[in-house]
Each structure stands twice: as C-alpha cells, then as structure tokens.
Design a protein around this motif. Structure first.
Motif, PDB file in Angstrom:
ATOM      1  N   ILE A  22       0.837  -1.193   0.000  1.00  0.00           N
ATOM      2  CA  ILE A  22       0.000   0.000   0.000  1.00  0.00           C
ATOM      3  C   ILE A  22       0.877   1.250   0.000  1.00  0.00           C
ATOM      4  O   ILE A  22       0.558   2.252  -0.645  1.00  0.00           O
ATOM      5  N   ALA A  23       1.992   1.194   0.733  1.00  0.00           N
ATOM      6  CA  ALA A  23       2.932   2.325   0.697  1.00  0.00           C
ATOM      7  C   ALA A  23       3.396   2.579  -0.730  1.00  0.00           C
ATOM      8  O   ALA A  23       3.467   3.736  -1.188  1.00  0.00           O
ATOM      9  N   CYS A  24       3.722   1.520  -1.455  1.00  0.00           N
ATOM     10  CA  CYS A  24       4.126   1.664  -2.862  1.00  0.00           C
ATOM     11  C   CYS A  24       2.997   2.254  -3.697  1.00  0.00           C
ATOM     12  O   CYS A  24       3.231   3.091  -4.576  1.00  0.00           O
ATOM     13  N   ALA A  25       1.770   1.835  -3.418  1.00  0.00           N
ATOM     14  CA  ALA A  25       0.632   2.351  -4.175  1.00  0.00           C
ATOM     15  C   ALA A  25       0.440   3.845  -3.928  1.00  0.00           C
ATOM     16  O   ALA A  25       0.117   4.599  -4.852  1.00  0.00           O
ATOM     17  N   HIS A  26       0.650   4.287  -2.692  1.00  0.00           N
ATOM     18  CA  HIS A  26       0.600   5.736  -2.412  1.00  0.00           C
ATOM     19  C   HIS A  26       1.693   6.463  -3.200  1.00  0.00           C
ATOM     20  O   HIS A  26       1.445   7.499  -3.823  1.00  0.00           O
ATOM     21  N   ALA A  27       2.902   5.923  -3.157  1.00  0.00           N
ATOM     22  CA  ALA A  27       4.035   6.574  -3.827  1.00  0.00           C
ATOM     23  C   ALA A  27       3.850   6.584  -5.338  1.00  0.00           C
ATOM     24  O   ALA A  27       4.239   7.552  -6.012  1.00  0.00           O
ATOM     25  N   ARG A  28       3.273   5.520  -5.891  1.00  0.00           N
ATOM     26  CA  ARG A  28       3.027   5.446  -7.332  1.00  0.00           C
ATOM     27  C   ARG A  28       2.105   6.579  -7.795  1.00  0.00           C
ATOM     28  O   ARG A  28       2.138   6.977  -8.959  1.00  0.00           O
ATOM     29  N   ALA A  29       1.288   7.069  -6.874  1.00  0.00           N
ATOM     30  CA  ALA A  29       0.341   8.132  -7.209  1.00  0.00           C
ATOM     31  C   ALA A  29       0.919   9.522  -6.997  1.00  0.00           C
ATOM     32  O   ALA A  29       0.205  10.515  -7.095  1.00  0.00           O
ATOM     33  N   GLY A  30       2.226   9.585  -6.706  1.00  0.00           N
ATOM     34  CA  GLY A  30       2.886  10.871  -6.574  1.00  0.00           C
ATOM     35  C   GLY A  30       2.879  11.458  -5.182  1.00  0.00           C
ATOM     36  O   GLY A  30       3.197  12.642  -5.006  1.00  0.00           O
ATOM     37  N   LEU A  31       2.544  10.654  -4.163  1.00  0.00           N
ATOM     38  CA  LEU A  31       2.525  11.142  -2.789  1.00  0.00           C
ATOM     39  C   LEU A  31       3.858  10.866  -2.103  1.00  0.00           C
ATOM     40  O   LEU A  31       4.539   9.882  -2.406  1.00  0.00           O
ATOM     41  N   ASP A  32       4.226  11.738  -1.180  1.00  0.00           N
ATOM     42  CA  ASP A  32       5.427  11.545  -0.369  1.00  0.00           C
ATOM     43  C   ASP A  32       5.064  10.682   0.830  1.00  0.00           C
ATOM     44  O   ASP A  32       4.201  11.059   1.644  1.00  0.00           O
ATOM     45  N   VAL A  33       5.724   9.541   0.945  1.00  0.00           N
ATOM     46  CA  VAL A  33       5.341   8.523   1.926  1.00  0.00           C
ATOM     47  C   VAL A  33       6.506   8.227   2.864  1.00  0.00           C
ATOM     48  O   VAL A  33       7.640   8.006   2.409  1.00  0.00           O
ATOM     49  N   LEU A  34       6.221   8.205   4.165  1.00  0.00           N
ATOM     50  CA  LEU A  34       7.184   7.767   5.171  1.00  0.00           C
ATOM     51  C   LEU A  34       6.617   6.559   5.887  1.00  0.00           C
ATOM     52  O   LEU A  34       5.485   6.598   6.388  1.00  0.00           O
ATOM     53  N   VAL A  35       7.391   5.484   5.924  1.00  0.00           N
ATOM     54  CA  VAL A  35       6.989   4.267   6.634  1.00  0.00           C
ATOM     55  C   VAL A  35       7.912   4.067   7.828  1.00  0.00           C
ATOM     56  O   VAL A  35       9.140   4.134   7.689  1.00  0.00           O
ATOM     57  N   ILE A  36       7.308   3.819   8.995  1.00  0.00           N
ATOM     58  CA  ILE A  36       8.083   3.571  10.205  1.00  0.00           C
ATOM     59  C   ILE A  36       7.744   2.174  10.714  1.00  0.00           C
ATOM     60  O   ILE A  36       6.728   1.977  11.386  1.00  0.00           O
ATOM     61  N   PRO A  37       8.568   1.180  10.385  1.00  0.00           N
ATOM     62  CA  PRO A  37       8.369  -0.162  10.931  1.00  0.00           C
ATOM     63  C   PRO A  37       8.956  -0.219  12.341  1.00  0.00           C
ATOM     64  O   PRO A  37      10.017   0.341  12.604  1.00  0.00           O
ATOM     65  N   LEU A  38       8.271  -0.897  13.236  1.00  0.00           N
ATOM     66  CA  LEU A  38       8.671  -0.898  14.646  1.00  0.00           C
ATOM     67  C   LEU A  38       8.785  -2.307  15.215  1.00  0.00           C
ATOM     68  O   LEU A  38       8.714  -2.493  16.435  1.00  0.00           O
ATOM     69  N   ASP A  39       8.990  -3.281  14.364  1.00  0.00           N
ATOM     70  CA  ASP A  39       9.038  -4.674  14.808  1.00  0.00           C
ATOM     71  C   ASP A  39      10.465  -5.053  15.194  1.00  0.00           C
ATOM     72  O   ASP A  39      11.365  -4.996  14.356  1.00  0.00           O
ATOM     73  N   PRO A  40      10.708  -5.441  16.450  1.00  0.00           N
ATOM     74  CA  PRO A  40      12.057  -5.804  16.864  1.00  0.00           C
ATOM     75  C   PRO A  40      12.534  -7.145  16.317  1.00  0.00           C
ATOM     76  O   PRO A  40      13.719  -7.475  16.403  1.00  0.00           O
ATOM     77  N   GLN A  41      11.634  -7.941  15.737  1.00  0.00           N
ATOM     78  CA  GLN A  41      12.018  -9.246  15.213  1.00  0.00           C
ATOM     79  C   GLN A  41      12.531  -9.120  13.782  1.00  0.00           C
ATOM     80  O   GLN A  41      12.238  -8.165  13.080  1.00  0.00           O
ATOM     81  N   ASP A  42      13.301 -10.141  13.366  1.00  0.00           N
ATOM     82  CA  ASP A  42      13.746 -10.185  11.971  1.00  0.00           C
ATOM     83  C   ASP A  42      12.561 -10.512  11.064  1.00  0.00           C
ATOM     84  O   ASP A  42      11.484 -10.880  11.524  1.00  0.00           O
ATOM     85  N   GLY A  43      12.778 -10.418   9.762  1.00  0.00           N
ATOM     86  CA  GLY A  43      11.699 -10.708   8.826  1.00  0.00           C
ATOM     87  C   GLY A  43      10.682  -9.595   8.780  1.00  0.00           C
ATOM     88  O   GLY A  43       9.480  -9.831   8.681  1.00  0.00           O
ATOM     89  N   ASN A  44      11.154  -8.352   8.847  1.00  0.00           N
ATOM     90  CA  ASN A  44      10.250  -7.218   8.920  1.00  0.00           C
ATOM     91  C   ASN A  44      10.350  -6.366   7.663  1.00  0.00           C
ATOM     92  O   ASN A  44      11.001  -6.744   6.693  1.00  0.00           O
ATOM     93  N   LEU A  45       9.710  -5.204   7.695  1.00  0.00           N
ATOM     94  CA  LEU A  45       9.645  -4.372   6.496  1.00  0.00           C
ATOM     95  C   LEU A  45      11.011  -3.885   6.047  1.00  0.00           C
ATOM     96  O   LEU A  45      11.272  -3.781   4.844  1.00  0.00           O
ATOM     97  N   SER A  46      11.894  -3.585   6.992  1.00  0.00           N
ATOM     98  CA  SER A  46      13.254  -3.163   6.612  1.00  0.00           C
ATOM     99  C   SER A  46      13.958  -4.258   5.828  1.00  0.00           C
ATOM    100  O   SER A  46      14.702  -3.987   4.889  1.00  0.00           O
ATOM    101  N   ARG A  47      13.736  -5.490   6.240  1.00  0.00           N
ATOM    102  CA  ARG A  47      14.321  -6.629   5.532  1.00  0.00           C
ATOM    103  C   ARG A  47      13.699  -6.780   4.141  1.00  0.00           C
ATOM    104  O   ARG A  47      14.407  -7.022   3.157  1.00  0.00           O
ATOM    105  N   LEU A  48      12.391  -6.602   4.059  1.00  0.00           N
ATOM    106  CA  LEU A  48      11.699  -6.746   2.777  1.00  0.00           C
ATOM    107  C   LEU A  48      12.253  -5.781   1.739  1.00  0.00           C
ATOM    108  O   LEU A  48      12.438  -6.140   0.579  1.00  0.00           O
ATOM    109  N   PHE A  49      12.575  -4.543   2.161  1.00  0.00           N
ATOM    110  CA  PHE A  49      13.078  -3.542   1.230  1.00  0.00           C
ATOM    111  C   PHE A  49      14.607  -3.432   1.248  1.00  0.00           C
ATOM    112  O   PHE A  49      15.162  -2.518   0.636  1.00  0.00           O
ATOM    113  N   ASP A  50      15.269  -4.333   1.958  1.00  0.00           N
ATOM    114  CA  ASP A  50      16.736  -4.398   1.959  1.00  0.00           C
ATOM    115  C   ASP A  50      17.364  -3.081   2.410  1.00  0.00           C
ATOM    116  O   ASP A  50      18.303  -2.568   1.787  1.00  0.00           O
TER     117      ASP A  50
END
Length: 293
Positions: A22-50
C-alpha cells in the motif's frame, strides 16, 4: 497528512506485506510517503526492502535513540529510500524500547515532570516537521500489545486492519475494535479504524459470511497470493516490482492484486481527505524486464 497504523493481533496474516504494497501504491500516485516499521524481530519491512544494513550496529544512530532524547545524529540521516518510499529502518535497540522509555519516565518524574511514554514517536515526528513534509505516514508495529504499538497508535490515530477471514481472524478484528476504544479512552485521544482488509481469501461460504459481518469498511479482498508474496521476500521488493521485474510473463490474477493495492490506497487517501496528484490506472505497470522466472 494521512497517517495510520497497520495492525492485527494475529501474527502471520501478511501485515507487513500489505503495509509495503500500500505504501508503494501511495508513492506510485505521486505522494510523499514515510513508513516507520517498529518490529524488533527479523523478517520485517526493513528486511523486505533491503534497508536493514545497520540493524545490528550498536554504534549506529536509531529511532529509539531519538525517542529517548539521545539522538546520535540528525533525524533525516535515519531515513532510507526504496521504490520511492522513505523508510526509517528497524534497529535491534527496538527490543529494549520499553526499558528505555521506562527509564526516561522515571528520570522525568524524579524532577517532577510529566512524561507520556506513548507520546514519544509523535513528539519526534512533530519536532522534525514530518506532518508538513509528508503526505502519508504508515506505522508497522509488531503483532503484540506493546509500547511499540501504543506509540504508533498515539502518533497516527488511525488503524488499518488486515485479517484472515476465519473465526480466529474475526475474533482478532473484534479485539482490535475494543483495543482502539480502550486506548482512546485511556489517553484521551480519538482513534479511528479506516478499514479492514481480508487476506488469503478463498471465497468459501464461511469466509463470505465473515467478511459481510466485519464492522468496518472493506475496500478490497485479497486472495491467496503465497507465490507472489514469497517472491517479494526472496527478491526483497514490493509486489509491484516483483511482477514488473521478476516475472517472465504477466499473470492476470497477480496484476489484479496490484490493482487492489492501488484501490486500497485511493480509498485510504479519500478517508484522509488527500488527493493523489498522479494516480495511475490500477495495476498498470511498465513492460517487465526480460528475466527468467
């Protein structure tokens, strides 16, 4: 600024994958998007986007240091960008967030000062002009009740609920409705539920009945897309990038899933009173690169 937390009490429902797409879908539409993942475990959004290279570096600055008033650098230096989305990557210090916040609260009270543990993310965002600089803020906390979750809700004031259309998932949605009400009462803030998104929907009679009984708006229903989502994690990218660059041929059902992510983003933008400057045709992509699937 449209701000919301993507949260489900049940783990393993695809919360992080939904957040990323959904973050990508917002950005695809020309919006400025900030995502703050807060999961202390591995396998999280930071990992997904490298973007998690500094996760275990104890000398690196982190969001936690800013939350407890001990930054190791500028807030903007925390930000990484992937697929047009700004991300503040998770750091291992998130595991000790509650302890850090409790110590800061104790210190403040020693001097007779008030200290709201749950308001620290909102404070940091305000101090760094995030509401003025971004169109969309999305938080992705862990699937447990924690200071991570409470800071996310206090900062965003809205929830988007992914859930599995099963009896367990239905109970999770009902629990989140109660959680939002209780949290709003406890902290004297308004917490809204923007919508609920069924995931891994197979179209059974029971699932249809469960979706019909959900007490929130359901903008789209996402089917079982295990192969596509596993491919995203393997290639560390969104579903949009995966279909565009890592599929040798288009699969109609995957393109339709991308269109659903786009439509969910437009629904949320409407809920937040935001008009995207350049929304694409739902699911529309450039020609895929020639790769071997």
């Amino acid at each position: 600024m449209l701000s919301y937390t993507v949260y489900s009490e049940a783990g393993g429902v695809g919360k992080t994958s939904l957040t990323a797409n959904i973050a990508c879908a917002h950005a695809r539409a020309g919006l400025d998007v900030l995502v703050i993942p807060l999961d202390p475990q591995d396998g999280n959004l930071s990992r997904l986007f490298d973007v998690d290279d500094d996760r275990s570096d104890s000398s690196a600055d982190s969001l936690v240091r800013h939350l407890v008033g001990n930054p190791g650098g500028e807030f903007d230096d925390l930000i990484r960008t992937a697929e047009g989305i700004d991300i503040i990557p998770e750091h291992n210090t998130l595991s000790d967030l509650s302890d850090h916040l409790a110590r800061e609260k104790s210190r403040a009270e020693d001097f007779g000062d008030a200290y709201n543990i749950y308001a620290q993310l909102r404070r940091v965002l305000a101090e760094n002009d995030v509401p003025d600089r971004y169109d969309v803020l999305i938080c992705d906390p862990p699937a447990t009740e924690s200071d991570h979750l409470y800071n996310a809700i206090y900062a965003t004031r809205n929830l988007l609920i992914p859930f599995e259309p099963s009896a367990k998932g239905e109970a999770s949605v009902e629990g989140l409705e109660e959680l939002a009400t209780n949290f709003a009462d406890e902290l004297n803030i308004d917490v809204g539920v923007l919508g609920a998104v069924p995931i891994e929907f197979k179209g059974t009679k029971d699932q249809n009945e469960i979706v019909e009984e959900v007490p929130f708006e359901v903008p789209e229903v996402i089917g079982d897309r295990t192969s596509m989502m596993e491919g995203c994690w393997r290639h560390q990218c969104s579903a949009f990038e995966f279909v565009r660059s890592h599929r040798s041929r288009r699969r109609d059902y995957e393109v339709e899933t991308l269109a659903k992510f786009d439509r969910i983003a437009r629904f949320l933008e409407t809920q937040g009173g935001i008009t995207a400057p350049s929304p694409p045709e739902p699911g529309a992509l450039d020609d895929p690169e020639e790769v071997t699937a």
